[in-house]
Design an enzyme around this catalytic site. Structure first.
Site, PDB file in Angstrom:
ATOM      1  N   CYS A 102       0.850  -1.186   0.041  1.00  0.00           N
ATOM      2  CA  CYS A 102       0.033  -0.154  -0.367  1.00  0.00           C
ATOM      3  C   CYS A 102       0.841   1.506   0.075  1.00  0.00           C
ATOM      4  O   CYS A 102       1.920   1.125   0.894  1.00  0.00           O
ATOM      5  CB  CYS A 102      -1.041  -0.442   1.366  1.00  0.00           C
ATOM      6  SG  CYS A 102      -2.031  -1.265   1.197  1.00  0.00           S
TER       7      CYS A 102
ATOM      8  N   ARG B 211       4.420  -0.717  -4.541  1.00  0.00           N
ATOM      9  CA  ARG B 211       3.582  -1.002  -2.828  1.00  0.00           C
ATOM     10  C   ARG B 211       2.970  -1.634  -3.436  1.00  0.00           C
ATOM     11  O   ARG B 211       2.017  -1.916  -2.177  1.00  0.00           O
ATOM     12  CB  ARG B 211       3.294   0.725  -2.665  1.00  0.00           C
ATOM     13  CG  ARG B 211       4.884   1.002  -2.078  1.00  0.00           C
ATOM     14  CD  ARG B 211       4.899   2.321  -1.219  1.00  0.00           C
ATOM     15  NE  ARG B 211       4.044   1.947  -0.157  1.00  0.00           N
ATOM     16  CZ  ARG B 211       5.816   1.870   0.714  1.00  0.00           C
ATOM     17  NH1 ARG B 211       6.352   1.459   0.813  1.00  0.00           N
ATOM     18  NH2 ARG B 211       4.775   1.411   2.096  1.00  0.00           N
TER      19      ARG B 211
ATOM     20  N   TRP C  51      -2.896  -3.328  -1.885  1.00  0.00           N
ATOM     21  CA  TRP C  51      -2.591  -4.366  -1.871  1.00  0.00           C
ATOM     22  C   TRP C  51      -2.988  -4.694  -0.945  1.00  0.00           C
ATOM     23  O   TRP C  51      -2.733  -4.926   0.119  1.00  0.00           O
ATOM     24  CB  TRP C  51      -0.703  -4.538  -1.340  1.00  0.00           C
ATOM     25  CG  TRP C  51      -0.221  -6.173  -0.992  1.00  0.00           C
ATOM     26  CD1 TRP C  51       0.516  -6.646  -2.788  1.00  0.00           C
ATOM     27  CD2 TRP C  51      -0.382  -7.314  -0.858  1.00  0.00           C
ATOM     28  NE1 TRP C  51       0.356  -7.991  -2.513  1.00  0.00           N
ATOM     29  CE2 TRP C  51       0.501  -8.687  -1.410  1.00  0.00           C
ATOM     30  CE3 TRP C  51      -0.749  -7.664   0.726  1.00  0.00           C
ATOM     31  CZ2 TRP C  51       0.601  -9.799  -0.639  1.00  0.00           C
ATOM     32  CZ3 TRP C  51      -0.415  -8.820   0.995  1.00  0.00           C
ATOM     33  CH2 TRP C  51       0.147  -9.679   0.209  1.00  0.00           C
TER      34      TRP C  51
ATOM     35  N   ASN D 148      -2.395   2.281   5.410  1.00  0.00           N
ATOM     36  CA  ASN D 148      -1.332   1.156   4.839  1.00  0.00           C
ATOM     37  C   ASN D 148      -1.477   0.496   6.042  1.00  0.00           C
ATOM     38  O   ASN D 148      -0.469   0.902   7.708  1.00  0.00           O
ATOM     39  CB  ASN D 148      -0.573   1.880   4.415  1.00  0.00           C
ATOM     40  CG  ASN D 148       0.842   0.575   3.958  1.00  0.00           C
ATOM     41  OD1 ASN D 148       0.926  -0.204   3.625  1.00  0.00           O
ATOM     42  ND2 ASN D 148       1.742   1.293   4.201  1.00  0.00           N
ATOM     43  N   GLY D 149      -1.825  -1.075   6.158  1.00  0.00           N
ATOM     44  CA  GLY D 149      -1.755  -1.620   8.041  1.00  0.00           C
ATOM     45  C   GLY D 149      -2.872  -2.685   8.311  1.00  0.00           C
ATOM     46  O   GLY D 149      -3.406  -2.755   7.487  1.00  0.00           O
TER      47      GLY D 149
ATOM     48  N   GLU E 140      18.671 -17.549  -5.691  1.00  0.00           N
ATOM     49  CA  GLU E 140      17.554 -16.512  -6.527  1.00  0.00           C
ATOM     50  C   GLU E 140      17.581 -16.646  -7.696  1.00  0.00           C
ATOM     51  O   GLU E 140      15.989 -16.122  -7.983  1.00  0.00           O
ATOM     52  CB  GLU E 140      19.519 -15.812  -5.612  1.00  0.00           C
ATOM     53  CG  GLU E 140      18.777 -14.190  -7.124  1.00  0.00           C
ATOM     54  CD  GLU E 140      17.224 -13.650  -5.850  1.00  0.00           C
ATOM     55  OE1 GLU E 140      16.740 -13.764  -5.526  1.00  0.00           O
ATOM     56  OE2 GLU E 140      17.283 -12.719  -6.727  1.00  0.00           O
TER      57      GLU E 140
ATOM     58  N   LYS F  32      13.822 -15.879  -8.747  1.00  0.00           N
ATOM     59  CA  LYS F  32      13.029 -14.222 -10.001  1.00  0.00           C
ATOM     60  C   LYS F  32      12.895 -15.214 -11.091  1.00  0.00           C
ATOM     61  O   LYS F  32      11.688 -14.554 -11.555  1.00  0.00           O
ATOM     62  CB  LYS F  32      14.566 -13.568 -10.506  1.00  0.00           C
ATOM     63  CG  LYS F  32      14.651 -12.402 -10.496  1.00  0.00           C
ATOM     64  CD  LYS F  32      14.985 -11.875  -9.436  1.00  0.00           C
ATOM     65  CE  LYS F  32      14.263 -11.798  -8.710  1.00  0.00           C
ATOM     66  NZ  LYS F  32      14.989 -11.169  -6.953  1.00  0.00           N
TER      67      LYS F  32
ATOM     68  N   GLU G  20       8.860 -15.986 -10.054  1.00  0.00           N
ATOM     69  CA  GLU G  20       7.762 -14.750  -9.680  1.00  0.00           C
ATOM     70  C   GLU G  20       7.413 -13.981 -10.847  1.00  0.00           C
ATOM     71  O   GLU G  20       6.291 -13.327 -11.203  1.00  0.00           O
ATOM     72  CB  GLU G  20       8.714 -13.651  -8.464  1.00  0.00           C
ATOM     73  CG  GLU G  20       9.797 -13.249  -8.769  1.00  0.00           C
ATOM     74  CD  GLU G  20      10.437 -12.572  -7.617  1.00  0.00           C
ATOM     75  OE1 GLU G  20       9.369 -11.917  -7.083  1.00  0.00           O
ATOM     76  OE2 GLU G  20      11.624 -12.078  -7.090  1.00  0.00           O
TER      77      GLU G  20
ATOM     78  N   HIS H   9      18.169 -37.802  -4.101  1.00  0.00           N
ATOM     79  CA  HIS H   9      17.423 -37.967  -2.882  1.00  0.00           C
ATOM     80  C   HIS H   9      16.404 -37.656  -3.005  1.00  0.00           C
ATOM     81  O   HIS H   9      15.647 -37.902  -1.720  1.00  0.00           O
ATOM     82  CB  HIS H   9      18.373 -37.707  -1.888  1.00  0.00           C
ATOM     83  CG  HIS H   9      19.492 -37.851  -1.427  1.00  0.00           C
ATOM     84  ND1 HIS H   9      20.241 -39.153  -1.476  1.00  0.00           N
ATOM     85  CD2 HIS H   9      20.740 -36.569  -1.578  1.00  0.00           C
ATOM     86  CE1 HIS H   9      21.689 -38.864  -0.543  1.00  0.00           C
ATOM     87  NE2 HIS H   9      22.068 -37.340  -1.738  1.00  0.00           N
TER      88      HIS H   9
ATOM     89  N   LYS I 209       6.153  -4.691  -3.344  1.00  0.00           N
ATOM     90  CA  LYS I 209       6.973  -4.983  -3.264  1.00  0.00           C
ATOM     91  C   LYS I 209       7.590  -4.708  -1.721  1.00  0.00           C
ATOM     92  O   LYS I 209       8.200  -5.678  -1.024  1.00  0.00           O
ATOM     93  CB  LYS I 209       7.967  -3.034  -3.891  1.00  0.00           C
ATOM     94  CG  LYS I 209       9.055  -3.034  -3.847  1.00  0.00           C
ATOM     95  CD  LYS I 209      10.200  -2.485  -4.169  1.00  0.00           C
ATOM     96  CE  LYS I 209      11.445  -2.911  -4.188  1.00  0.00           C
ATOM     97  NZ  LYS I 209      11.549  -4.080  -5.224  1.00  0.00           N
TER      98      LYS I 209
HETATM   99  C1  F6R Z   1      12.440 -10.844  -4.642  1.00  0.00           C
HETATM  100  C2  F6R Z   1      11.775 -10.160  -3.800  1.00  0.00           C
HETATM  101  C3  F6R Z   1      11.656 -10.900  -2.115  1.00  0.00           C
HETATM  102  C4  F6R Z   1      12.224  -9.525  -1.383  1.00  0.00           C
HETATM  103  C5  F6R Z   1      11.501  -9.647   0.280  1.00  0.00           C
HETATM  104  C6  F6R Z   1      12.336  -8.966   1.336  1.00  0.00           C
HETATM  105  O1  F6R Z   1      12.287  -9.666  -5.887  1.00  0.00           O
HETATM  106  O2  F6R Z   1      12.077  -8.659  -3.543  1.00  0.00           O
HETATM  107  O3  F6R Z   1      11.691 -12.106  -2.060  1.00  0.00           O
HETATM  108  O4  F6R Z   1      13.234 -10.250  -1.067  1.00  0.00           O
HETATM  109  O5  F6R Z   1      10.346  -9.689  -0.227  1.00  0.00           O
HETATM  110  O6  F6R Z   1      12.279  -7.640   0.905  1.00  0.00           O
HETATM  111  P1  F6R Z   1      12.975  -6.634   1.303  1.00  0.00           P
HETATM  112  O7  F6R Z   1      14.521  -6.870   1.057  1.00  0.00           O
HETATM  113  O8  F6R Z   1      12.250  -5.340   2.051  1.00  0.00           O
HETATM  114  O9  F6R Z   1      12.799  -6.978   3.290  1.00  0.00           O
END
Ligand code: F6R
Length: 614
Positions: free
Chosen positions: A2, A27, A78, A104-105, A484, A488, A491, A507, A609
């Site tokens: 949000c 956000r 969100w 937001n929250g 990672e 990527k 997602e 295994h 985000k």
């Molecule tokens: C994946 C991604 C998320 C963040 C995670 C932590 O591409 O961006 O997995 O890494 O939500 O977010 P932060 O770093 O803001 O605590």
């Protein structure tokens, strides 16, 4: 999670609110809305909401022109309580149209409060906890906006940032912060506030970072800040230097591509100023040599990609510092009985500095006596307030939901820390230390070289675009990198991808390898290449199509070339630093596959985000 904004001043509010929401859309982007006090009589709160993205709100309000007025609030959501419908979108307006609220929250005690309001005859349109706040304001309003806000704040529990507007007080807004970010912006003839500084910089560079428990009364000519108990507080203003272009796409089709391309500069900004005359100088690191010598264990915690950066950092710290490093997902650590005491250094990683689970884990560990080092990108974010010491990643604003430069700069700081701490602990000196420093200085160039793989990865994307499953394999640092890479990929392309420590596949999971299954084998660790080769041979024997990532110019890579279907050559770096350059083709591959599949790259479905809910 949000984005909220409020504006009051001499200009038309709606276009400013809409632009601000567009900048903060990363956000949350499942619905959006604005409320503006009408400039023409009869005075009313004009309300527009859409389910979906902010673009729909621009259309619905004719770019804001349909809503004349100089004071209003906006929200991009969100969803937490209630589906992302137009009805559940913010702002929420009280029953008789007196107050509109953006939030937001989460309001934890909204159920009993709602029941009381229902008993008093209030009716509700949405399923949200926020509408309860709007109704409570109306219920407690006796002609004084500020008193109503204070009363309601004393009744609610949870985490929140609010933007509140009142029909009867047409130039005044209230901004409230508790556990969700909110920054006030001071202008000439106007004032505004938002969840993110990127929504403010077009209008002002003079900002006030609100602290938890504070609320502000904002009018066109003044900002008054108050503590939770209502006592007035001084305004501590900071000057923001962030360029507006940092928050724009700058000619790229997606923020994600722009941010990937910014990685060499971001890594350079993070590393170079911290190396002076061949020494790592961490001006912003406040832990003493005595403190570092006193730690018996390091715990690293984070979520998502930041957690995977932590896993990669473990190898560097253990190798160089000889201290045991445990890495735990923050949402697990916060509820675990893992022993933590005052001889533990907790390293916490977060791009946003706002992630709720990460914050909660830090609070738990602090309570058990740990010293906290935060590696964070967003200046003045919540985690920086909790930490004993902060090392910023100077990545600049990251807008695409999938992190790229946030992750690589986290790696850069972890590498710096590992070398620095090894020196302080007396485990690294002389030529060995100097050679690590030289390699740290080469990392921005290595990342730049990896970006030249863009075309190759674009071509390679066609082999992945119709896959059902993709497996990422690696050993040691490459197993962290595999995680990672897989995250990527899944997602943003919505193709199932799974990472495995290469030796572990046999295994169980190898049962899923079928003729044609794409496997990405990460082989950056020269000492383990022979082992990785065996794993490639194993999956090839079951029909997998293998893409191997190998260090350039290393003879042993040639052996892999003989077995893999395709090879991607990345700059050869010391194994503990290799991920920073080797992750780049994985980011590019994910991007190009998502693009071929027509996915929403910067705003993948169901995500947001900064994740400020549990
Ligand atoms: C994946 C991604 C998320 C963040 C995670 C932590 O591409 O961006 O997995 O890494 O939500 O977010 P932060 O770093 O803001 O605590």
């Amino acid at each position: 999670m949000c984005g909220i904004i409020g504006f009051t001043g001499l200009k038309q509010a709606a276009p400013i609110l809409l632009e601000g929401l567009a900048r903060m859309e990363y956000r949350g982007y499942d619905s959006a809305g604005i409320a503006v006090v009408s400039s023409d009589p009869p005075r009313a709160l004009q309300l527009a909401k859409v389910s979906g993205k902010v673009a729909g709100l621009f259309e619905k309000t004719q770019n804001g022109a349909a809503f004349p007025g100089t004071c209003g609030i906006g929200h991009t959501r969100w969803a937490t309580h209630g589906a992302p419908t137009e009805t559940n979108a913010h702002p929420h307006v009280s029953m008789h149209g007196m107050f509109a609220v953006n939030h937001n929250g989460i309001i934890e005690n909204f159920v009993p409060l709602k029941q009381e309001l229902l008993a008093k005859g209030y009716t509700f349109k949405s399923e949200t906890d926020t509408e309860v706040v709007a109704q409570l304001l109306e219920d407690n309003y006796e002609g004084d906006f500020q008193k109503a806000v204070e009363k309601v704040l004393s009744m609610i529990e949870g985490s929140y940032a609010f933007a509140i507007v009142c029909r009867d007080d047409p130039d005044t807004l209230f901004a409230v912060k508790k556990n969700s970010p909110l920054i006030l912006g001071k202008g000439e003839g106007f004032n505004l506030f938002a969840s993110d500084v990127t929504a403010l910089v077009e209008h002002t560079r003079e900002v006030v970072y609100m602290e938890d428990g504070q609320y502000a009364k904002v009018t066109p000519d003044s900002i008054e800040l108050f503590a939770e108990d209502g006592s007035p507080l001084p305004l501590v203003t900071s000057h923001v230097t962030l360029s507006i272009s940092a928050a724009e796409k700058g000619g790229y089709e997606h923020f994600m591509m722009k941010e990937m391309m910014e990685q060499p500069e971001a890594v350079e900004r993070t590393i170079s100023p911290r190396i002076k005359d061949g020494e790592i100088v961490l001006d912003d690191f406040s832990l003493t040599r005595e403190q570092l010598l006193g730690f018996r264990k390091i715990m690293i915690t984070a979520c998502g990609s930041a957690y995977y950066a932590g896993l990669a950092g473990k190898y560097a710290i253990e190798r160089l510092c000889g201290l045991p490093v445990d890495v735990q997902i923050a949402s697990e650590l916060r509820y675990s009985d893992t022993p933590i005491d005052d001889r533990c250094l907790l390293i916490v990683l977060s791009q946003s500095g706002e992630t709720l689970d990460t914050i909660a884990a830090v609070k738990e560990c602090k309570a058990k006596g740990a010293t906290v080092l935060a590696i964070v990108n967003v200046v003045e974010s919540a985690l920086t307030k909790l930490a004993d010491s902060v090392l910023y990643t100077w990545a600049g604003p990251e807008v695409a939901v999938a992190t790229t430069k946030g992750y690589t700069t986290q790696l850069a700081v972890l590498y710096l820390f590992a070398v620095y701490a090894a020196k302080v602990l007396g485990r690294l000196d002389g030529e060995a230390y100097a050679s690590y420093i030289r390699e740290l200085q080469q990392l921005p160039e290595a990342v730049r070289a990896s970006l030249k793989l863009d075309c190759d990865m674009e071509n390679m994307a066609q082999y992945f675009k119709d896959a059902q499953h993709v497996f990422y394999l690696g050993r040691n640092t490459d197993s962290a990198l595999a995680m990672e890479g897989a995250l990527k990929f899944k997602e943003i392309s919505y193709i199932h991808a799974e990472a495995y420590a290469a030796g572990e596949l046999k295994h169980g999971t190898i049962a899923l390898i079928e003729p044609g299954t794409p496997v990405v084998s990460l082989c950056t660790n020269e000492a383990l290449i022979e082992k990785s080769l065996s794993n490639i041979i194993e999956v090839k024997a079951r029909g997998a199509v293998v893409t191997a990532v190998v260090p350039a110019g290393v003879p042993v890579s040639e052996e892999i070339r003989g077995y893999a279907d395709r090879c991607v050559e990345v700059p050869a770096l010391r194994d503990i630093f290799a991920s920073i350059a080797a992750v780049v083709p994985l980011q590019l591959l994910a991007y190009h596959v998502a693009k071929l599949r027509g996915c929403s790259i910067d705003k993948p479905k169901n995500l947001a985000k900064s994740v400020t809910v549990e």
